[in-house]
Motif scaffolding. Structure first.
Motif, PDB file in Angstrom:
ATOM      1  N   GLY A   1      17.193 -34.750  29.573  1.00  0.00           N
ATOM      2  CA  GLY A   1      16.104 -34.284  28.724  1.00  0.00           C
ATOM      3  C   GLY A   1      14.763 -34.164  29.417  1.00  0.00           C
ATOM      4  N   THR A   2      14.731 -34.250  30.736  1.00  0.00           N
ATOM      5  CA  THR A   2      13.464 -34.175  31.459  1.00  0.00           C
ATOM      6  C   THR A   2      13.049 -32.743  31.787  1.00  0.00           C
ATOM      7  N   GLN A   3      13.934 -31.779  31.550  1.00  0.00           N
ATOM      8  CA  GLN A   3      13.615 -30.387  31.827  1.00  0.00           C
ATOM      9  C   GLN A   3      13.463 -29.597  30.524  1.00  0.00           C
ATOM     10  N   ARG A   4      12.671 -28.548  30.587  1.00  0.00           N
ATOM     11  CA  ARG A   4      12.521 -27.676  29.414  1.00  0.00           C
ATOM     12  C   ARG A   4      13.854 -26.996  29.095  1.00  0.00           C
ATOM     13  N   ILE A   5      14.031 -26.738  27.818  1.00  0.00           N
ATOM     14  CA  ILE A   5      15.261 -26.071  27.387  1.00  0.00           C
ATOM     15  C   ILE A   5      14.911 -24.943  26.424  1.00  0.00           C
ATOM     16  N   LYS A   6      15.577 -23.815  26.595  1.00  0.00           N
ATOM     17  CA  LYS A   6      15.279 -22.626  25.796  1.00  0.00           C
ATOM     18  C   LYS A   6      16.511 -22.213  25.008  1.00  0.00           C
ATOM     19  N   GLY A   7      16.315 -21.820  23.767  1.00  0.00           N
ATOM     20  CA  GLY A   7      17.420 -21.370  22.944  1.00  0.00           C
ATOM     21  C   GLY A   7      17.013 -21.230  21.484  1.00  0.00           C
ATOM     22  N   LYS A   8      17.958 -20.823  20.657  1.00  0.00           N
ATOM     23  CA  LYS A   8      17.701 -20.714  19.227  1.00  0.00           C
ATOM     24  C   LYS A   8      17.552 -22.109  18.632  1.00  0.00           C
ATOM     25  N   ALA A   9      16.680 -22.214  17.645  1.00  0.00           N
ATOM     26  CA  ALA A   9      16.366 -23.540  17.114  1.00  0.00           C
ATOM     27  C   ALA A   9      16.160 -23.503  15.611  1.00  0.00           C
ATOM     28  N   VAL A  10      16.281 -24.671  15.011  1.00  0.00           N
ATOM     29  CA  VAL A  10      15.933 -24.871  13.606  1.00  0.00           C
ATOM     30  C   VAL A  10      14.968 -26.048  13.538  1.00  0.00           C
ATOM     31  N   THR A  11      14.104 -26.025  12.531  1.00  0.00           N
ATOM     32  CA  THR A  11      13.162 -27.120  12.316  1.00  0.00           C
ATOM     33  C   THR A  11      13.367 -27.711  10.932  1.00  0.00           C
ATOM     34  N   VAL A  12      13.484 -29.024  10.882  1.00  0.00           N
ATOM     35  CA  VAL A  12      13.601 -29.752   9.614  1.00  0.00           C
ATOM     36  C   VAL A  12      12.274 -30.458   9.367  1.00  0.00           C
ATOM     37  N   THR A  13      11.726 -30.265   8.186  1.00  0.00           N
ATOM     38  CA  THR A  13      10.453 -30.890   7.820  1.00  0.00           C
ATOM     39  C   THR A  13      10.663 -31.845   6.653  1.00  0.00           C
ATOM     40  N   LEU A  14      10.232 -33.094   6.832  1.00  0.00           N
ATOM     41  CA  LEU A  14      10.308 -34.100   5.773  1.00  0.00           C
ATOM     42  C   LEU A  14       8.886 -34.536   5.420  1.00  0.00           C
ATOM     43  N   ASP A  15       8.650 -34.765   4.137  1.00  0.00           N
ATOM     44  CA  ASP A  15       7.309 -35.153   3.703  1.00  0.00           C
ATOM     45  C   ASP A  15       7.395 -36.112   2.529  1.00  0.00           C
ATOM     46  N   ASP A  16       6.322 -36.899   2.356  1.00  0.00           N
ATOM     47  CA  ASP A  16       6.245 -37.801   1.210  1.00  0.00           C
ATOM     48  C   ASP A  16       6.134 -37.005  -0.081  1.00  0.00           C
ATOM     49  N   ALA A  17       6.544 -37.621  -1.180  1.00  0.00           N
ATOM     50  CA  ALA A  17       6.387 -37.007  -2.502  1.00  0.00           C
ATOM     51  C   ALA A  17       4.934 -37.147  -2.948  1.00  0.00           C
ATOM     52  N   PRO A  18       4.507 -36.358  -3.920  1.00  0.00           N
ATOM     53  CA  PRO A  18       3.159 -36.529  -4.455  1.00  0.00           C
ATOM     54  C   PRO A  18       2.984 -37.934  -5.026  1.00  0.00           C
ATOM     55  N   PRO A  19       1.798 -38.521  -4.906  1.00  0.00           N
ATOM     56  CA  PRO A  19       1.600 -39.895  -5.382  1.00  0.00           C
ATOM     57  C   PRO A  19       1.784 -40.060  -6.887  1.00  0.00           C
ATOM     58  N   ASN A  20       1.619 -38.973  -7.642  1.00  0.00           N
ATOM     59  CA  ASN A  20       1.777 -39.040  -9.102  1.00  0.00           C
ATOM     60  C   ASN A  20       3.138 -38.529  -9.561  1.00  0.00           C
ATOM     61  N   ALA A  21       4.133 -38.538  -8.652  1.00  0.00           N
ATOM     62  CA  ALA A  21       5.449 -37.999  -8.978  1.00  0.00           C
ATOM     63  C   ALA A  21       6.126 -38.817 -10.075  1.00  0.00           C
ATOM     64  N   THR A  22       6.886 -38.127 -10.893  1.00  0.00           N
ATOM     65  CA  THR A  22       7.707 -38.766 -11.918  1.00  0.00           C
ATOM     66  C   THR A  22       9.124 -38.239 -11.797  1.00  0.00           C
ATOM     67  N   ALA A  23      10.056 -38.871 -12.482  1.00  0.00           N
ATOM     68  CA  ALA A  23      11.450 -38.432 -12.442  1.00  0.00           C
ATOM     69  C   ALA A  23      11.573 -37.045 -13.079  1.00  0.00           C
TER      70      ALA A  23
END
Length: 259
Positions: free
Chosen positions: A110-132
């Protein structure tokens, strides 16, 4: 009669004056304890108001400062590594077969750059006022609404299982010794601190990567919280990208050559 009546009184009075007085001793003890508490409080506070959050703010500032400094050191280390590699490529006396073998090992490390097709997964907190959002589920506890360490680990593990050739979390490339750890609602990765939203990018076959995410039991459990409480989740195709090589230091205690 008068003498016999007076003698107990005259004999007992001096005895009471010199004897044990619980109330007086208790009073002295209270003042001594109060003095000890005052001294301890003063020694702890060191002239500051210990009822405020100033000390916590200073600690937070220190963490951010160290995180920024670690980032600068990583960049400097990466620059030096590229200079060394450039000098080594001029004439290191190795054969083409040896160079190819070294390049393959560097790629796997993993010390060298790598090129290719990719996907990105984004995770985030819920809103502070979230309800069920769905019936039959309880109202959320605070820890229902934040990203946990196991959530990030589940995504990284699924991407590796899906054949990822390289993974980047936030702006850092993962290697075999990388550890994804969370403290509270912050991510600590290789000496640097990050806050949500968290982005995990992987180079590989997009179809296999997304299928591995869908098949993960841990991610299926996470998706329940996404649908019920509004935790953030997004998977996007990035097209062709280039992931940076790992630029930090490697602290190994035991290692053996890769066959």
């Amino acid at each position: 009669m008068s003498n016999s009546a007076d003698s107990p009184q005259s004999e007992s009075s001096p005895v009471r004056g010199r004897g044990f007085r619980p109330v007086r001793v208790l009073t002295v003890g209270v003042f001594a304890l109060a003095g000890l508490i005052f001294f301890t409080s003063f020694n702890t506070a060191k002239g500051t108001d210990i009822r405020t959050d100033a000390s916590l703010l200073k600690l937070s500032d220190l963490i951010q400062e160290r995180s920024h400094k670690n980032g600068e050191l990583d960049e400097a280390n990466g620059s030096l590594r590229r200079d060394v590699e450039s000098l080594a490529e001029r004439d290191d006396g190795s054969t083409k077969a040896e160079d190819d073998k070294l390049a393959a090992l560097e790629d796997r490390a993993g010390t060298q750059r790598i090129k290719g097709k990719a996907v990105t997964v984004t995770l985030d907190d819920a809103p502070p006022n979230a309800t069920a959002k769905l019936p039959g589920y309880p109202e959320p506890q605070p820890d229902y609404l934040v990203i946990h360490q196991q959530d990030l680990q589940a995504v990284v593990n699924a991407l590796w299982k899906g054949g990822a050739k390289g993974i980047k979390v936030m702006d850092q490339r993962l290697i075999s010794t990388s550890a994804v750890r969370c403290v509270g609602n912050t991510l600590i990765l290789q000496g640097r601190v990050y806050s949500p939203p968290y982005k995990i990018q992987a180079v590989g076959d997009p179809g296999k990567l997304k299928q591995a995410l869908a098949d993960s039991k841990a991610i299926q459990n996470y998706m329940v919280y996404v649908n019920v409480y509004g935790l953030g989740w997004n998977v996007a195709d990035d097209g062709t990208v280039t992931l940076p090589g790992y630029s930090g230091t490697v602290d190994l205690q035991y290692a053996k050559p890769v066959e």
